[in-house]
Design a protein around this motif. Structure first.
Motif, PDB file in Angstrom:
ATOM      1  N   UNK A 259      33.799  38.842  13.653  1.00  0.00           N
ATOM      2  CA  UNK A 259      32.416  38.599  14.445  1.00  0.00           C
ATOM      3  C   UNK A 259      31.494  39.640  13.912  1.00  0.00           C
ATOM      4  N   UNK A 260      31.828  40.707  13.309  1.00  0.00           N
ATOM      5  CA  UNK A 260      30.983  41.714  12.839  1.00  0.00           C
ATOM      6  C   UNK A 260      30.567  41.222  11.503  1.00  0.00           C
ATOM      7  N   UNK A 261      31.440  40.742  10.686  1.00  0.00           N
ATOM      8  CA  UNK A 261      30.974  40.177   9.571  1.00  0.00           C
ATOM      9  C   UNK A 261      30.178  38.917   9.526  1.00  0.00           C
ATOM     10  N   UNK A 262      30.494  38.162  10.410  1.00  0.00           N
ATOM     11  CA  UNK A 262      29.596  36.798  10.463  1.00  0.00           C
ATOM     12  C   UNK A 262      28.361  37.141  11.179  1.00  0.00           C
ATOM     13  N   UNK A 263      28.198  38.121  11.798  1.00  0.00           N
ATOM     14  CA  UNK A 263      26.848  38.488  12.627  1.00  0.00           C
ATOM     15  C   UNK A 263      26.653  39.988  12.640  1.00  0.00           C
ATOM     16  N   UNK A 264      26.084  40.424  11.603  1.00  0.00           N
ATOM     17  CA  UNK A 264      26.076  42.048  11.402  1.00  0.00           C
ATOM     18  C   UNK A 264      25.116  42.505  12.233  1.00  0.00           C
ATOM     19  N   UNK A 265      24.028  41.548  12.330  1.00  0.00           N
ATOM     20  CA  UNK A 265      22.819  42.178  12.928  1.00  0.00           C
ATOM     21  C   UNK A 265      22.901  42.122  14.453  1.00  0.00           C
ATOM     22  N   UNK A 266      24.078  41.407  15.167  1.00  0.00           N
ATOM     23  CA  UNK A 266      23.898  41.062  16.514  1.00  0.00           C
ATOM     24  C   UNK A 266      24.724  42.326  17.055  1.00  0.00           C
ATOM     25  N   UNK A 267      24.265  42.535  18.508  1.00  0.00           N
ATOM     26  CA  UNK A 267      25.196  43.652  19.088  1.00  0.00           C
ATOM     27  C   UNK A 267      26.487  42.848  19.836  1.00  0.00           C
ATOM     28  N   UNK A 268      27.621  43.442  19.876  1.00  0.00           N
ATOM     29  CA  UNK A 268      29.029  42.775  20.214  1.00  0.00           C
ATOM     30  C   UNK A 268      29.412  43.448  21.577  1.00  0.00           C
ATOM     31  N   UNK A 269      29.778  43.080  22.497  1.00  0.00           N
ATOM     32  CA  UNK A 269      30.307  43.548  23.576  1.00  0.00           C
ATOM     33  C   UNK A 269      31.602  43.013  23.663  1.00  0.00           C
ATOM     34  N   UNK A 270      32.840  43.819  23.736  1.00  0.00           N
ATOM     35  CA  UNK A 270      34.277  42.915  23.806  1.00  0.00           C
ATOM     36  C   UNK A 270      34.603  42.881  25.309  1.00  0.00           C
ATOM     37  N   UNK A 271      35.265  41.985  25.707  1.00  0.00           N
ATOM     38  CA  UNK A 271      35.881  41.857  26.835  1.00  0.00           C
ATOM     39  C   UNK A 271      37.325  41.907  26.872  1.00  0.00           C
ATOM     40  N   UNK A 272      37.809  42.867  27.914  1.00  0.00           N
ATOM     41  CA  UNK A 272      39.304  43.252  27.637  1.00  0.00           C
ATOM     42  C   UNK A 272      39.868  43.250  29.131  1.00  0.00           C
ATOM     43  N   UNK A 273      41.133  42.895  29.129  1.00  0.00           N
ATOM     44  CA  UNK A 273      42.062  43.249  30.315  1.00  0.00           C
ATOM     45  C   UNK A 273      42.397  44.631  30.378  1.00  0.00           C
ATOM     46  N   UNK A 274      42.896  44.972  31.674  1.00  0.00           N
ATOM     47  CA  UNK A 274      43.488  46.519  31.582  1.00  0.00           C
ATOM     48  C   UNK A 274      44.537  46.767  30.417  1.00  0.00           C
ATOM     49  N   UNK A 275      45.275  46.178  29.962  1.00  0.00           N
ATOM     50  CA  UNK A 275      46.288  46.584  29.032  1.00  0.00           C
ATOM     51  C   UNK A 275      45.765  46.742  27.772  1.00  0.00           C
ATOM     52  N   UNK A 276      44.530  46.458  27.502  1.00  0.00           N
ATOM     53  CA  UNK A 276      43.824  46.270  26.113  1.00  0.00           C
ATOM     54  C   UNK A 276      42.692  47.374  26.246  1.00  0.00           C
ATOM     55  N   UNK A 277      42.598  48.367  27.292  1.00  0.00           N
ATOM     56  CA  UNK A 277      41.478  49.085  27.201  1.00  0.00           C
ATOM     57  C   UNK A 277      41.437  50.148  26.106  1.00  0.00           C
ATOM     58  N   UNK A 278      42.597  50.849  25.604  1.00  0.00           N
ATOM     59  CA  UNK A 278      42.702  51.765  24.827  1.00  0.00           C
ATOM     60  C   UNK A 278      42.235  51.054  23.532  1.00  0.00           C
ATOM     61  N   UNK A 279      42.654  49.753  23.207  1.00  0.00           N
ATOM     62  CA  UNK A 279      42.281  49.210  21.704  1.00  0.00           C
ATOM     63  C   UNK A 279      40.786  48.890  21.923  1.00  0.00           C
ATOM     64  N   UNK A 280      40.029  48.515  23.214  1.00  0.00           N
ATOM     65  CA  UNK A 280      38.783  48.250  22.998  1.00  0.00           C
ATOM     66  C   UNK A 280      37.817  49.492  22.853  1.00  0.00           C
ATOM     67  N   UNK A 281      38.360  50.725  23.256  1.00  0.00           N
ATOM     68  CA  UNK A 281      37.658  51.933  23.035  1.00  0.00           C
ATOM     69  C   UNK A 281      37.685  52.255  21.333  1.00  0.00           C
ATOM     70  N   UNK A 282      38.855  51.908  20.770  1.00  0.00           N
ATOM     71  CA  UNK A 282      38.834  52.094  19.277  1.00  0.00           C
ATOM     72  C   UNK A 282      37.920  51.152  18.683  1.00  0.00           C
ATOM     73  N   UNK A 283      37.652  49.845  19.279  1.00  0.00           N
ATOM     74  CA  UNK A 283      36.886  48.863  18.441  1.00  0.00           C
ATOM     75  C   UNK A 283      35.450  49.371  18.760  1.00  0.00           C
TER      76      UNK A 283
END
Length: 266
Positions: A74-98
């Motif tokens: 997504x970042x490569x396709x839309x470098x100018x846009x803000x991106x908010x990631x949606x995550x479940x509880x199991x993926x919260x650590x990964x979301x922080x890294x992103x």
């Protein structure tokens, strides 16, 4: 940004979650958001090529992409846009890294009240705008410093006096060699070599306190004054006294305090 219609690209393969997010936005901020929904990353990338959006909300796990790969594509396709990631509880650590990798924020699905969702979108857009402005300013500053470095290098002598004047450079009685390696983009060092009569050469070295643009500007002033005062170079005391007087006169007209103008040797 209140009152401005925001085009939102929502990428979510679970229809129930997508409907919940759209209803939450419509209830919390009626008429402020237009949501376009895509279930797959491939569909979202196609929409990004065809339409203009103000923000992206994307699930981390999609049928055709998962985890950090989703964000990177997504970042490569839309470098100018803000991106908010949606995550479940199991993926919260990964979301922080992103987020550390460049996403503006992450939200845990099912735990996002309407006011938080609206605020997250608005803050993400504003942060992205500020980041882009800072990046553009830094890029412009880097270009300006690169040009200043080239100009400063052009101030340094490339050819040196010969003795006798008509002699071939390799046969000159005096040979000059130099190496100049500034520690930063621009600096406060300057040197020049010029003839003082038929058998003598003057060597002028200046080291202005500090580094960066301020020191470089003082160096440029010194160079101009040295060129003006070359007729006095055969008398070093008069030359340095005149140089000091003229430089002080210039610096007194500025509002910046200079604790040390520099050191010079002839």
């Amino acid at each position: 940004m209140n009152g401005t219609l925001v085009q939102v690209l929502l990428i979510e393969d679970q229809l129930s979650d997508a409907v919940l997010l759209q209803d939450t936005l419509a209830e919390a901020a009626p008429g402020q958001f237009v949501v376009t929904h895509a279930e797959r990353l491939a569909d979202a990338l196609r929409l990004l090529r065809q339409h203009t959006f103000g923000v992206i909300l994307s699930d981390l796990g999609l049928p055709d992409s998962h985890g950090a790969e989703t964000f990177e594509r997504l970042r490569q396709a839309a470098v100018h846009l803000p991106i908010i990631m949606l995550t479940g509880l199991d993926d919260e650590e990964l979301a922080v890294r992103i987020v550390h990798a460049g996403a503006q924020d992450y939200l845990v699905k099912g735990r996002v009240p309407g006011d938080l969702l609206v605020r997250a979108i608005r803050y993400a857009i504003e942060r992205k705008r500020i980041e882009d402005e800072l990046r553009q300013r830094n890029e412009q500053m880097a270009e300006d410093l690169a040009m200043a470095r080239e100009f400063q290098a052009a101030f340094l002598p490339r050819r040196f006096p010969r003795f006798q004047h008509a002699a071939d450079p390799s046969a000159s009685a005096l040979q000059f060699y130099c190496t100049y390696k500034p520690s930063g983009s621009v600096g406060g060092d300057f040197y020049t070599v010029f003839p003082v009569g038929e058998t003598r050469a003057g060597i002028f070295l200046a080291d202005v306190m500090g580094h960066g643009v301020r020191a470089a500007l003082v160096t440029a002033m010194i160079r101009g004054l040295v060129e003006e005062l070359k007729p006095l170079a055969h008398e070093p005391s008069r030359f340095l006294s005149a140089l000091n007087r003229l430089l002080v006169d210039v610096l007194r007209q500025t509002d910046t305090m200079m604790f040390e103008i520099g050191r010079a040797h002839v």
